[in-house]
Design a protein around this motif. Structure first.
Motif, PDB file in Angstrom:
ATOM      1  N   ARG A  41       0.814  -1.210   0.000  1.00  0.00           N
ATOM      2  CA  ARG A  41       0.000   0.000   0.000  1.00  0.00           C
ATOM      3  C   ARG A  41       0.853   1.267   0.000  1.00  0.00           C
ATOM      4  O   ARG A  41       0.511   2.226  -0.682  1.00  0.00           O
ATOM      5  CB  ARG A  41      -0.944   0.023   1.203  1.00  0.00           C
ATOM      6  CG  ARG A  41      -1.947  -1.105   1.223  1.00  0.00           C
ATOM      7  CD  ARG A  41      -2.874  -1.035   0.044  1.00  0.00           C
ATOM      8  NE  ARG A  41      -3.925  -2.057   0.161  1.00  0.00           N
ATOM      9  CZ  ARG A  41      -4.564  -2.553  -0.848  1.00  0.00           C
ATOM     10  NH1 ARG A  41      -4.301  -2.166  -2.068  1.00  0.00           N
ATOM     11  NH2 ARG A  41      -5.495  -3.469  -0.655  1.00  0.00           N
ATOM     12  N   HIS A  47       1.826   6.551  -1.177  1.00  0.00           N
ATOM     13  CA  HIS A  47       1.000   5.494  -1.749  1.00  0.00           C
ATOM     14  C   HIS A  47       1.605   4.984  -3.060  1.00  0.00           C
ATOM     15  O   HIS A  47       2.224   5.720  -3.806  1.00  0.00           O
ATOM     16  CB  HIS A  47      -0.428   5.999  -1.998  1.00  0.00           C
ATOM     17  CG  HIS A  47      -1.167   6.237  -0.720  1.00  0.00           C
ATOM     18  ND1 HIS A  47      -1.745   5.230  -0.002  1.00  0.00           N
ATOM     19  CD2 HIS A  47      -1.389   7.372  -0.024  1.00  0.00           C
ATOM     20  CE1 HIS A  47      -2.303   5.720   1.082  1.00  0.00           C
ATOM     21  NE2 HIS A  47      -2.100   7.023   1.102  1.00  0.00           N
ATOM     22  N   GLU A 148      -0.890  -4.582   3.180  1.00  0.00           N
ATOM     23  CA  GLU A 148      -2.139  -4.880   3.860  1.00  0.00           C
ATOM     24  C   GLU A 148      -2.586  -6.299   3.515  1.00  0.00           C
ATOM     25  O   GLU A 148      -2.551  -6.711   2.353  1.00  0.00           O
ATOM     26  CB  GLU A 148      -3.222  -3.896   3.421  1.00  0.00           C
ATOM     27  CG  GLU A 148      -4.535  -4.099   4.130  1.00  0.00           C
ATOM     28  CD  GLU A 148      -5.578  -3.079   3.715  1.00  0.00           C
ATOM     29  OE1 GLU A 148      -6.550  -2.934   4.458  1.00  0.00           O
ATOM     30  OE2 GLU A 148      -5.432  -2.437   2.646  1.00  0.00           O
TER      31      GLU A 148
END
Length: 156
Positions: A41, A47, A148
């Protein structure tokens, strides 16, 4: 040591908080609290896609990265990254697929026996990472990669 390790592994199946006690065994653990698919992520707080490295007028971008941890102690690491030559403007994209085994070591998960197809540059023999609930963390500082968990209980 073998009896102690198997007892620790049984205790570990009762709860993730006992991970520290099993760190000396060096064997895959079943059932495995780390089992799952983890998707990158952020890199260094940015990001994805993100610049992960700059060297000699070339930017290296991580476009996508997935780590799969299986209950049998095997894993897979799929990456897609791009090189951007800042002097010529040329870009190319590469996909890699790495296989590895993993085990507990000093309260960290250690990936070892890493193979990479096609051949990757700068792939170390071993990588350490932590799994905390739904997150897997690799590296530190500006190279901190946070993944994640998107699924659990992976089978071949």
């Amino acid at each position: 040591m073998t009896i102690l390790c198997s007892r620790m592994q049984r205790l570990l199946s009762l709860g993730g908080a006992l991970v520290l006690f099993a760190s000396g065994c060096g064997k895959p653990i079943e059932p495995n609290p780390f089992d799952g698919v983890f998707v990158l992520r952020t890199v260094g707080g940015s990001h994805v896609p993100a610049v992960t490295h700059v060297a000699f007028a070339t930017e290296y971008w991580t476009l996508a990265d997935t780590i799969v941890l299986r209950g049998d102690g095997s894993g897979e690491w799929k990456s897609r990254y791009s090189r951007h030559d800042l002097s010529t403007g040329l870009r190319d994209t590469t996909r890699t697929n790495s296989q590895f085994s993993y085990y507990l070591s000093d309260s960290m998960v250690r990936a070892s026996d890493i193979t990479c197809e096609p051949m990757c540059q700068r792939v170390p023999d071993e990588r350490d990472f932590t799994v905390d609930g739904e997150w897997l963390t690799l590296g530190s500082g500006s190279s901190l990669h946070r993944y994640e968990r998107i699924t659990s209980s992976v089978t071949r």
